[in-house]
Design a protein around this motif. Structure first.
Motif, short mmCIF file in Angstrom:
data_model
loop_
_atom_site.label_atom_id
_atom_site.label_comp_id
_atom_site.label_asym_id
_atom_site.label_seq_id
_atom_site.Cartn_x
_atom_site.Cartn_y
_atom_site.Cartn_z
N GLN A 146 4.80 -5.39 -3.06
CA GLN A 146 6.11 -5.80 -3.61
C GLN A 146 6.27 -7.17 -4.28
OE1 GLN A 146 8.92 -4.16 -0.90
NE2 GLN A 146 8.90 -1.94 -1.88
N GLU A 147 5.82 -8.26 -3.38
CA GLU A 147 6.17 -9.38 -3.77
C GLU A 147 5.24 -10.01 -4.87
OE1 GLU A 147 5.26 -11.19 -0.18
OE2 GLU A 147 7.38 -10.78 0.89
N THR A 148 4.33 -9.37 -5.42
CA THR A 148 3.49 -9.67 -6.40
C THR A 148 3.62 -8.53 -7.78
OG1 THR A 148 1.01 -9.91 -7.08
CG2 THR A 148 1.55 -8.29 -5.81
N SER A 149 3.43 -9.16 -8.74
CA SER A 149 3.62 -8.42 -10.02
C SER A 149 2.17 -8.14 -10.56
CB SER A 149 4.14 -9.14 -11.23
OG SER A 149 3.69 -10.42 -11.51
N THR A 150 1.20 -8.36 -9.89
CA THR A 150 -0.11 -7.80 -10.22
C THR A 150 -0.31 -6.43 -10.39
OG1 THR A 150 -1.18 -8.50 -8.09
CG2 THR A 150 -1.08 -10.33 -9.84
N ARG A 151 -1.56 -5.95 -10.86
CA ARG A 151 -1.76 -4.60 -10.79
C ARG A 151 -2.58 -4.14 -9.57
NH1 ARG A 151 -3.33 -1.12 -14.63
NH2 ARG A 151 -5.52 -1.02 -14.00
N TYR A 152 -3.47 -4.98 -8.99
CA TYR A 152 -4.04 -4.86 -7.91
C TYR A 152 -3.41 -5.63 -6.80
CZ TYR A 152 -7.69 -2.20 -10.44
OH TYR A 152 -8.46 -1.18 -11.20
N ILE A 153 -4.22 -5.64 -5.59
CA ILE A 153 -3.45 -6.29 -4.58
C ILE A 153 -3.35 -7.73 -4.51
CG2 ILE A 153 -5.52 -6.80 -3.00
CD1 ILE A 153 -4.05 -4.95 -0.70
N ALA A 154 -4.06 -8.55 -5.20
CA ALA A 154 -3.91 -9.82 -5.34
C ALA A 154 -4.30 -10.48 -6.56
CB ALA A 154 -4.92 -10.58 -4.20
N GLY A 181 7.52 11.59 7.26
CA GLY A 181 8.87 11.30 6.66
C GLY A 181 9.02 9.78 6.12
N LYS A 182 8.19 9.01 6.20
CA LYS A 182 8.27 7.82 5.79
C LYS A 182 7.27 7.54 4.31
CE LYS A 182 8.78 3.17 6.10
NZ LYS A 182 10.08 2.41 5.99
N SER A 183 7.74 6.94 3.30
CA SER A 183 6.88 6.63 2.08
C SER A 183 6.71 5.19 1.68
CB SER A 183 7.65 7.37 1.05
OG SER A 183 8.98 6.90 0.71
N TRP A 184 5.79 4.91 1.19
CA TRP A 184 5.21 3.52 0.72
C TRP A 184 4.92 3.66 -0.85
CZ3 TRP A 184 3.65 5.95 5.34
CH2 TRP A 184 4.19 5.18 6.25
N PRO A 185 5.99 3.67 -1.67
CA PRO A 185 5.83 3.68 -3.16
C PRO A 185 4.96 2.90 -3.95
CG PRO A 185 8.05 3.18 -2.64
CD PRO A 185 7.49 3.59 -1.37
N ARG A 186 4.93 1.56 -3.38
CA ARG A 186 4.17 0.66 -4.06
C ARG A 186 2.78 0.69 -3.74
NH1 ARG A 186 1.64 -1.92 -6.85
NH2 ARG A 186 1.87 -3.96 -7.38
N ILE A 187 2.69 1.08 -2.37
CA ILE A 187 0.94 1.37 -1.85
C ILE A 187 0.51 2.64 -2.72
CG2 ILE A 187 -0.35 2.22 -0.19
CD1 ILE A 187 1.47 0.71 2.05
N ASN A 188 1.29 3.58 -2.87
CA ASN A 188 0.86 4.76 -3.68
C ASN A 188 0.45 4.37 -5.09
OD1 ASN A 188 0.86 6.64 -1.63
ND2 ASN A 188 3.17 6.91 -1.84
N GLU A 189 1.36 3.58 -5.68
CA GLU A 189 1.09 3.16 -7.01
C GLU A 189 -0.15 2.19 -6.99
OE1 GLU A 189 3.09 0.12 -10.28
OE2 GLU A 189 4.31 0.74 -8.57
N TRP A 190 -0.26 1.33 -6.35
CA TRP A 190 -1.68 0.63 -6.22
C TRP A 190 -3.00 1.63 -5.89
CZ3 TRP A 190 -3.91 -0.11 -1.01
CH2 TRP A 190 -5.24 -0.82 -1.12
N LEU A 191 -2.74 2.26 -5.16
CA LEU A 191 -3.97 3.45 -4.91
C LEU A 191 -4.19 4.12 -6.17
CD1 LEU A 191 -3.40 4.67 -1.30
CD2 LEU A 191 -5.01 3.11 -2.04
N LYS A 192 -3.19 4.63 -7.11
CA LYS A 192 -3.64 5.39 -8.49
C LYS A 192 -4.14 4.43 -9.10
CE LYS A 192 0.37 8.60 -7.99
NZ LYS A 192 1.83 8.62 -8.75
#
Length: 211
Positions: A146-154, A181-192
Motif C-alpha cells: 500500500q505504501e508503494t505506487s508500483t505495479r510489483y512489490i518494489a 475472514g481476513k482479506s488483503w486486497p493489495r496483495i491479491n491485486e499484486w498476485l493478479k
C-alpha cells in the motif's frame, strides 16, 4: 548448461521463474513427490540434503532457494534489473527476499505442521494461535504494498523480491494457512499482476507448476 532440480508445487518454481526472467538457458530435471511428500531418489539431487530446489552450474552445486537466488542475480543479472545497485532499494528488496522464506514460510509451515500432527480439536486450537503470526506477516506485506505506487512489490517491473515472495503468499492462500475472514486486497491485486506476467506464464508452462 545450468541444471535445475524441480519438484512439483515446490520452492523450485521460484528458481525457474528467476531463470526465465534472467534469460538463462537451463535443463529441468523434474519429479513428482512421493506419497509421503519426500523427494524421490531417482531425481538425483546432488546436494548433501538431497532436496529440491537445487541447481548445478558448472562445478557449483547449490541448494536453498534464497542462496540460489542470490547467486543467480550476482552472476547473471548484468544490467541489475532484478536487484538494483542503489543501496537503499537493494536493501529493501533483500529484506523482502529473506522475509519470504525466513518469516512467511517459517510461520506457514508451523500452521501446516500443527494441522497434520495433532488430533483434530487440539490441532484447531494450536493452528488458530499459530495462524496469527501468518496474519501479521500478511498485514506487513499488505502495508508494504500500500505504501508503494508500483505495479510489483518494489518496482514497476519484476524484481527478485517478487520471485521469492509470490510463492510464499500463494502457498499460504492455497493451503488456507491464514485466519479465515481476513482479506488483503493489495496483495491479491499484486498476485493478479504477477500471474498475468508473460515471463511468469512461460515458467508455469515450462514446469507445469501448480498448487
Amino acid at each position: 548448461m545450468l541444471t535445475l532440480y524441480f519438484l512439483q508445487s515446490s520452492r523450485a518454481f521460484r528458481t525457474a521463474w528467476l531463470l526465465e526472467e534472467l534469460g538463462v538457458d537451463y535443463e529441468l530435471k523434474f519429479a513428482e513427490r512421493r506419497a509421503d511428500g519426500s523427494v524421490p531418489p531417482e531425481l538425483g539431487v546432488p546436494t548433501a540434503k538431497g532436496k529440491a530446489p537445487a541447481i548445478q552450474d558448472g562445478n557449483l552445486i547449490l541448494g536453498e532457494s534464497g542462496a540460489i537466488a542470490e547467486y543467480l542475480i550476482e552472476k547473471y543479472d548484468t544490467t541489475h534489473r532484478l536487484l538494483p545497485t542503489q543501496p537503499e532499494k537493494r536493501a529493501k528488496i533483500r529484506e523482502l527476499m529473506w522475509a519470504a522464506e525466513g518469516t512467511l514460510m517459517l510461520h506457514a509451515e508451523g500452521v501446516y505442521s500443527a494441522r497434520l500432527a495433532a488430533p483434530a480439536q487440539v490441532a484447531h486450537e494450536i493452528e488458530a494461535k499459530l495462524a496469527m503470526s501468518v496474519q501479521l506477516d500478511l498485514d506487513w506485506l499488505e502495508n508494504t504494498l500500500q505504501e508503494t505506487s508500483t505495479r510489483y512489490i518494489a518496482s514497476d517491473d519484476v524484481t527478485v523480491a517478487d520471485t521469492m515472495m509470490a510463492f510464499s503468499v500463494m502457498d499460504i492462500f492455497a493451503l488456507k494457512l491464514a485466519p479465515a475472514g481476513k482479506s488483503w486486497p493489495r496483495i491479491n491485486e499484486w498476485l493478479k499482476i504477477v500471474k498475468s506476467g508473460e515471463v511468469y506464464q512461460r515458467a508455469v508452462k515450462r514446469t507445469g507448476h501448480h498448487f
